[in-house]
Motif scaffolding. Structure first.
Motif: not given
Length: 256
Positions: A36-46, A48-65
């Motif tokens: 919908q054209g919004l830039s996204v700021i994901l905040v990893d609030d501490g 676990a390491p496996e959860g952090h890696e998922i968020l790193v991948q999302i930030a890489s895959d989703v444009p303007n994140t």
């Protein structure tokens, strides 16, 4: 004195998504926001390491994140404050706060963005329209909180103070948010009350809210209820300190 009205073409929107233990569900939220054209700021609030890696991948895959990482879990309020700081530093004029678990109706985003463009110097927020999935204890708890918020603001202008779907005018909100020390579930309540005290005008519109059957809840029955109770106690005392000023301001408006 209010600043000159901001032109829609000068408005720069982002979405702040605080994430703790909802890293898998947050992909769909981020993708919907980006679509919908919004830039996204994901905040990893501490997470676990496996959860952090998922968020790193999302930030890489989703444009303007952008991924903002907090080393330790601080709570929803702490995560939103980190997101607002990032939004301010990145030059965004408006930030949509939305939960990571997918409970909010993402199809409502264009309406809220349009409302924010109509009221660029004000806060645009949602009040929930629940389906049958809502836990009854949560529903009753919100009614109690909204009663206290009406006392704390001496107003009925805030129909719901706990829905985590709202569009903040960043320049006005960030100076207030960075002073708040309520870092968990009480944050959504406290920031609206303090923004009301600061004179920010607010507009509320309904949004459909559902609780996923397999959803992960971060609400701590004892700890968060204690924090919310303390938040209301603190805000009630704050209201008493401000009472002469509030009544004087309203009397002045009536005379005008």
């Amino acid at each position: 004195m209010r600043e000159p009205k901001m032109k829609p073409e000068d408005m720069k929107f982002c979405a702040i998504v605080p994430v703790y233990r909802h890293e898998k569900a947050s992909r769909g939220v981020a993708e919907s926001l980006a679509a919908q054209g919004l830039s996204v700021i994901l905040v990893d609030d501490g997470n676990a390491p496996e959860g952090h890696e998922i968020l790193v991948q999302i930030a890489s895959d989703v444009p303007n994140t952008t991924l903002v990482t907090r080393e330790k879990n601080g709570g929803k309020g702490a995560a939103v404050i980190s997101g607002l700081e990032a939004a301010f530093n990145m030059g965004f004029t408006h930030a949509l706060q939305v939960d990571a678990d997918g409970q909010h109706d993402m199809e409502a985003i264009p309406f809220f963005v349009k409302a924010a463009k109509k009221h660029p110097l004000d806060l645009v927020a949602a009040f929930p329209q629940y389906d049958m999935s809502v836990p009854k204890a949560r529903e009753q708890g919100r009614k109690i909180t909204n009663f206290w918020v009406a006392i704390e603001t001496l107003s009925m202008s805030i129909p719901d103070s706990m829905c985590g779907f709202r569009v903040y005018p960043v320049k006005f909100v960030w100076p207030v948010a960075k002073k708040i020390r309520t870092y968990r579930m009480g944050f959504d309540i406290e920031i609206l009350v303090r923004l009301s005290w600061a004179g920010l005008k607010m507009y509320f519109y309904p949004i459909k809210v559902k609780y996923p059957e397999d959803g992960v809840s971060n609400f701590r029955a004892f700890g968060d209820n204690v924090e919310i109770s303390w938040t209301h106690t603190k805000l009630c005392f704050g209201m008493l300190v401000r009472l002469p000023m509030i009544l004087g301001r309203r009397l002045f408006k009536k005379k005008k």
